[in-house]
Design an enzyme around this catalytic site. Structure first.
Site, mmCIF file in Angstrom:
data_model
loop_
_atom_site.group_PDB
_atom_site.id
_atom_site.type_symbol
_atom_site.label_atom_id
_atom_site.label_comp_id
_atom_site.label_asym_id
_atom_site.label_seq_id
_atom_site.Cartn_x
_atom_site.Cartn_y
_atom_site.Cartn_z
ATOM 1 N N SER A 56 0.860 -1.189 0.000
ATOM 2 C CA SER A 56 0.000 0.000 0.000
ATOM 3 C C SER A 56 0.894 1.235 0.000
ATOM 4 O O SER A 56 2.104 1.131 0.246
ATOM 5 C CB SER A 56 -0.877 0.008 1.253
ATOM 6 O OG SER A 56 -0.070 0.211 2.399
ATOM 7 N N ASP A 93 -1.056 -1.605 -4.033
ATOM 8 C CA ASP A 93 -2.428 -1.711 -3.522
ATOM 9 C C ASP A 93 -2.996 -0.296 -3.330
ATOM 10 O O ASP A 93 -2.355 0.553 -2.699
ATOM 11 C CB ASP A 93 -2.339 -2.446 -2.167
ATOM 12 C CG ASP A 93 -3.679 -2.902 -1.639
ATOM 13 O OD1 ASP A 93 -4.615 -3.052 -2.436
ATOM 14 O OD2 ASP A 93 -3.771 -3.123 -0.409
ATOM 15 N N ASP A 115 -6.963 3.218 -7.834
ATOM 16 C CA ASP A 115 -8.231 3.231 -7.112
ATOM 17 C C ASP A 115 -8.894 4.606 -7.231
ATOM 18 O O ASP A 115 -8.662 5.500 -6.430
ATOM 19 C CB ASP A 115 -7.994 2.861 -5.640
ATOM 20 C CG ASP A 115 -9.300 2.818 -4.850
ATOM 21 O OD1 ASP A 115 -10.366 3.114 -5.439
ATOM 22 O OD2 ASP A 115 -9.253 2.486 -3.659
ATOM 23 N N GLU A 145 -11.131 -0.071 -9.974
ATOM 24 C CA GLU A 145 -12.186 -0.366 -8.996
ATOM 25 C C GLU A 145 -13.459 0.425 -9.287
ATOM 26 O O GLU A 145 -13.407 1.608 -9.605
ATOM 27 C CB GLU A 145 -11.714 -0.074 -7.564
ATOM 28 C CG GLU A 145 -12.820 -0.323 -6.540
ATOM 29 C CD GLU A 145 -12.352 -0.513 -5.095
ATOM 30 O OE1 GLU A 145 -11.149 -0.760 -4.887
ATOM 31 O OE2 GLU A 145 -13.195 -0.418 -4.203
HETATM 32 P P1 13P Z 1 -8.658 -6.673 4.832
HETATM 33 O O1 13P Z 1 -8.575 -5.431 5.690
HETATM 34 O O2 13P Z 1 -9.993 -7.308 4.932
HETATM 35 O O3 13P Z 1 -7.559 -7.627 5.119
HETATM 36 O O4 13P Z 1 -8.506 -6.194 3.303
HETATM 37 C C1 13P Z 1 -7.248 -5.953 2.757
HETATM 38 C C2 13P Z 1 -7.313 -5.271 1.439
HETATM 39 O O5 13P Z 1 -8.332 -5.169 0.796
HETATM 40 C C3 13P Z 1 -6.056 -4.724 0.916
HETATM 41 O O6 13P Z 1 -6.260 -3.992 -0.248
HETATM 42 O O1 G3H Z 2 -6.608 -1.961 1.840
HETATM 43 C C1 G3H Z 2 -5.737 -1.536 2.583
HETATM 44 C C2 G3H Z 2 -4.637 -2.404 3.074
HETATM 45 O O2 G3H Z 2 -5.062 -3.250 4.114
HETATM 46 C C3 G3H Z 2 -3.439 -1.579 3.425
HETATM 47 O O3 G3H Z 2 -3.594 -0.881 4.595
HETATM 48 O O4 G3H Z 2 -2.906 1.495 4.179
HETATM 49 O O5 G3H Z 2 -2.820 0.456 6.475
HETATM 50 O O6 G3H Z 2 -1.171 -0.218 4.725
HETATM 51 P P1 G3H Z 2 -2.549 0.305 5.003
HETATM 52 ZN ZN ZN Z 3 -8.149 -3.000 -0.353
#
Ligand code: 13P
Ligand code: G3H
Ligand code: ZN
Length: 330
Positions: A56, A93, A115, A145
């Protein structure tokens, strides 16, 4: 500019094709440190599962982009050293800008998510198309998305959700050229996916959440046949971890996730990628709390991060074998 191909990584194209045909989903596990990486690779080598390593933007800031890139490269080498060359994708991500996606591609990511789900539809299309245009020049795959997931993470936060509108997906995929599409069918980020008042209680008094909207998923599949779908927010929030955390000084109240049978059902459909982060956080936290609570004199990080890594590996193997169905698909 470094190409992911030089690092030993792959994009998602072939993996999704096989996952679609084989009715399973590729695990997408978030990472930001060495123990998570070790657990992921050990679990994937043991089960012979392909894997998507997700970073992320918060993780990228936390761990440093250069270190992350070398860790992903190291992950491929580590897998070989452990005896099995699993296909590894390095994926951004929740990328929120063209510049972030571009920078990740230049640093060796093989896949990015743009996103734009919180933007007005036309803006989401415009942004995703721009990222696809750039990414495809380097054979990097792109996830878009449609629909907004609720939930709170470091940098991914939405108060309310809106389900994906199936009538938009065909147009979105056609106009943007994305390689996969994340949809919103009732999952959400974090460990508190539903408010207690949205749930019922089972015989043991545990919260039971409302079912995912498989009707929306079916409608999406009808409109874009054969197209890879992604589910975010797919942690199940195992109650035994919540209990261990709470029994060892933690305070997680009313944490509830997506039942694993529903994710298994989703993995057999067009869902080719399932994102799991929170369950890993819970597994690690449970193990660390337990060690520190039972052994208050312990101060060697390896003595609590080691057990956390082992618990994580167990969790990932369970997900791969019993939920996603990606074992022996590498
Ligand atoms: P969770 O918080 O359910 O593990 O989802 C993770 C996610 O979607 C990362 O993009
Ligand atoms: O969808 C989000 C992921 O779980 C990443 O979370 O932004 O806290 O690293 P983060
Ligand atoms: Zn996510």
């Amino acid at each position: 500019m470094v190409s992911y191909k030089e690092l030993g990584l792959v994009n998602t194209r072939e993996l999704f094709k096989k996952a679609f045909a084989g009715k399973y989903a590729i695990p997408a596990f978030n990472f930001n440190n060495m123990e998570q990486m070790q657990a992921i690779i050990q679990a994937c080598v043991e089960t012979k599962s392909p894997v998507i390593l997700q970073v992320s933007s918060g993780a990228r800031k936390y761990a440093n982009q250069t270190l992350l890139r070398y860790m992903a490269q190291g992950a491929c080498e580590y897998a070989k050293e452990l005896g099995f060359n699993v296909p590894v994708v390095l994926h951004l991500d929740h990328g929120d800008s063209f510049e972030l996606c571009q920078s990740c591609i230049e640093y060796g990511f093989s896949s990015v998510m743009i996103d734009g789900s919180a933007l007005p539809y036309e803006k989401n299309v415009e942004l995703a198309a721009k990222v696809v245009d750039y990414a495809h020049k380097y054979d990097v795959t792109v996830e878009g998305e449609l629909g907004v997931l609720a939930g709170i993470e470091d940098e991914v936060s939405h108060e309310t959700h809106s389900y994906t509108r199936p009538e938009e997906v065909e147009d979105f995929v056609k106009k943007t050229g994305v390689d996969s599409l994340a949809i919103s069918i009732g999952t959400s980020h974090g460990a508190y996916k539903f408010k207690p008042e949205q749930c019922t209680r089972n015989a043991e008094g545990r919260l039971v959440p409302p079912p995912l909207r498989f009707d929306i998923l079916k409608e999406v599949e009808k409109r874009i046949p054969g197209f890879p779908i992604v589910l975010h927010g797919s942690s199940s929030v195992p109650q035994h971890y919540v209990d261990i955390i709470n029994a060892n000084g933690g305070k997680l109240e009313a944490a509830v996730g997506i039942p694993e049978e529903q994710l298994r059902q989703a993995a057999e459909s067009a869902v080719c990628k399932i994102n799991i982060d929170s369950d890993g956080r819970l597994a690690m936290t449970a193990a660390v709390r337990e060690v520190l609570n039972k052994k208050p004199a312990e101060f060697d990080p390896r003595k609590y991060l080691g057990p956390a890594r082992d618990e994580l590996k167990k969790l990932y193997i369970h997900k791969i074998v019993n939920v996603l169905g990606s074992a022996n698909k590498a």
